[in-house]
Design an enzyme around this catalytic site. Structure first.
Site, PDB file in Angstrom:
ATOM      1  N   ARG A  71       0.849  -1.184   0.000  1.00  0.00           N
ATOM      2  CA  ARG A  71       0.000   0.000   0.000  1.00  0.00           C
ATOM      3  C   ARG A  71       0.882   1.231   0.000  1.00  0.00           C
ATOM      4  NH1 ARG A  71      -3.530  -2.515  -1.649  1.00  0.00           N
ATOM      5  NH2 ARG A  71      -5.627  -2.853  -0.847  1.00  0.00           N
ATOM      6  N   GLU A 118      -3.460   7.679  -4.462  1.00  0.00           N
ATOM      7  CA  GLU A 118      -3.939   7.135  -5.740  1.00  0.00           C
ATOM      8  C   GLU A 118      -5.220   7.826  -6.158  1.00  0.00           C
ATOM      9  OE1 GLU A 118      -4.172   2.847  -5.636  1.00  0.00           O
ATOM     10  OE2 GLU A 118      -2.166   2.726  -4.752  1.00  0.00           O
ATOM     11  N   HIS A 175      -1.471   0.155  -9.930  1.00  0.00           N
ATOM     12  CA  HIS A 175      -2.111  -0.776  -8.981  1.00  0.00           C
ATOM     13  C   HIS A 175      -2.644  -2.031  -9.699  1.00  0.00           C
ATOM     14  CE1 HIS A 175      -4.256  -0.921  -4.825  1.00  0.00           C
ATOM     15  NE2 HIS A 175      -4.032  -2.144  -5.276  1.00  0.00           N
TER      16      HIS A 175
HETATM   17  C1  8YV Z   1      -7.026  -5.068  -5.567  1.00  0.00           C
HETATM   18  C2  8YV Z   1      -5.314  -5.136  -3.691  1.00  0.00           C
HETATM   19  O1  8YV Z   1      -6.951  -4.938  -6.933  1.00  0.00           O
HETATM   20  O2  8YV Z   1      -6.555  -6.907  -2.787  1.00  0.00           O
HETATM   21  C3  8YV Z   1      -5.894  -5.919  -2.575  1.00  0.00           C
HETATM   22  O3  8YV Z   1      -5.637  -5.542  -1.421  1.00  0.00           O
HETATM   23  O4  8YV Z   1      -4.542  -4.277  -3.505  1.00  0.00           O
HETATM   24  C4  8YV Z   1      -5.657  -5.445  -5.096  1.00  0.00           C
HETATM   25  O5  8YV Z   1      -5.535  -6.799  -5.296  1.00  0.00           O
HETATM   26  C5  8YV Z   1      -7.689  -3.875  -5.064  1.00  0.00           C
HETATM   27  O6  8YV Z   1      -7.146  -3.352  -3.934  1.00  0.00           O
HETATM   28  C6  8YV Z   1      -9.139  -4.191  -4.890  1.00  0.00           C
HETATM   29  O7  8YV Z   1      -9.672  -3.865  -3.648  1.00  0.00           O
END
Ligand code: 8YV
Length: 324
Positions: A243, A272, A290
């Site tokens: 993150r 983001e 992402h």
């Molecule tokens: C997603 C991600 O695409 O799952 C997660 O935590 O970062 C990614 O796989 C996105 O965040 C969907 O919520």
């Protein structure tokens, strides 16, 4: 026949997932894929039984306080849930589920993609070739940094970090070291050739490349700050598929400018979809939008896993992936 539960699906999902949602629920799909925003989310909470939400939905205490609330479940599409105030949800008796496991391999693959791309200057090389600047092969052209056989430092040793360690150790003959306040069993780490370190700082000082795999929590916010970035070996590279909040993006820009940090491969950002403009101008960073879990197979599997949690919840059964 009892009415089917109403589920607001906040973003477009792969077609097989939307088909099953429409079959089993009174599903309000988001055909034009525009984020609902705070007002739309509040309306969803007061008019639907559940939300199938995702990282672009900011579900803070303010939004979750919408009254009179009808929703009883937030089935998150994604494993990370830092966009949801889970304490506020819990206090209001609102259940939260996520989608672990199914995105582990895709995200680990992307961490390796970033590592290889940034060390071997793949983005820069592509831009060079496409611009027409390439004059032909020469022994000193665009030399990068070797990955095979080097030391990879993992910050966090959960599912995704372990999948990265497996690739790095068994695929690239790398030494892997890690720090996690809740480490896996010693034999599980040993099977991946991964060595624990008691302190995060030891990982930062020892590794040639550092890859971040911890969740975003108040404790990990700006974990990679100026002081910790300064501990990295000269010539080190930083990879972030976790993150954006885990890295102080301004401090990262300064560390890259200072030249001690050789490069960074980033899939996530502090604000983001905004990216620090300084990063956009640097050749030694690889920037992806992402994409960690962005394969057809994985996004379908994530949707099916969210569906499984929705079905279990409305059957009155325990959630498979209960967050709170
Ligand atoms: C997603 C991600 O695409 O799952 C997660 O935590 O970062 C990614 O796989 C996105 O965040 C969907 O919520």
């Amino acid at each position: 026949m009892t009415a089917r539960p109403t589920v607001v699906v906040t973003r477009r999902l792969p077609e097989p997932v939307e088909r099953e949602l429409a079959r089993d629920f009174d599903a309000r799909l988001n055909h034009d894929d525009r984020p609902l925003g705070p007002e739309g989310l509040r309306e969803a909470l007061t008019t639907a039984d559940a939300l199938l939400c995702t990282v672009t939905d900011r579900l803070g205490a303010d939004v979750l306080s919408a009254e009179p609330r009808r929703a009883r479940l937030l089935a998150n599409f994604g494993v990370g849930f830092n966009h949801i105030d889970v304490e506020a949800a819990k206090a209001r008796g609102l259940a939260v589920s996520n989608t672990p496991d199914v995105l582990t391999d895709a995200t680990a693959d992307l961490a390796m993609t970033l590592l290889l791309a940034v060390t071997r200057r793949a983005g820069e090389g592509e831009r060079h070739l496409r611009s027409g600047a390439w004059t032909g092969w020469r022994p000193t052209h665009m030399l990068g940094t070797q990955v095979s056989g080097k030391t990879l430092g993992l910050v966090g040793m959960g599912r995704i970090a372990r999948a990265v360690a497996r690739r790095a150790h068994h695929g690239f003959g790398m030494r892997t070291i890690f720090h996690d306040p809740f480490p896996p069993a010693p034999d599980a780490a040993a099977a991946l050739g991964a060595e624990p370190r008691d302190r995060l700082e030891q990982v930062l000082e020892e590794a040639d490349f550092v890859s971040l795999h911890c969740p975003a929590t108040p404790e990990t916010r700006h974990l990679m700050n100026a002081e910790r970035l300064a501990l990295l070996k000269p010539g080190a590279f930083l990879i972030n598929t976790a993150r954006g909040d885990v890295v102080d993006e301004a401090a990262l820009v300064a560390a890259l400018r200072g030249g001690r940090l050789a490069g960074a491969g980033l899939d996530v950002y502090e604000r983001e979809p905004q990216v620090s403009p300084e990063l956009l101008a640097m050749e030694n960073v690889v920037l992806l939008p992402h994409l960690g879990s962005a394969t057809q197979e994985t996004r379908v599997a994530m949707g099916m896993r969210a569906l499984e949690n929705l079905r279990l919840f409305f059957q009155g059964a325990p959630l498979r992936d209960q967050v709170v």
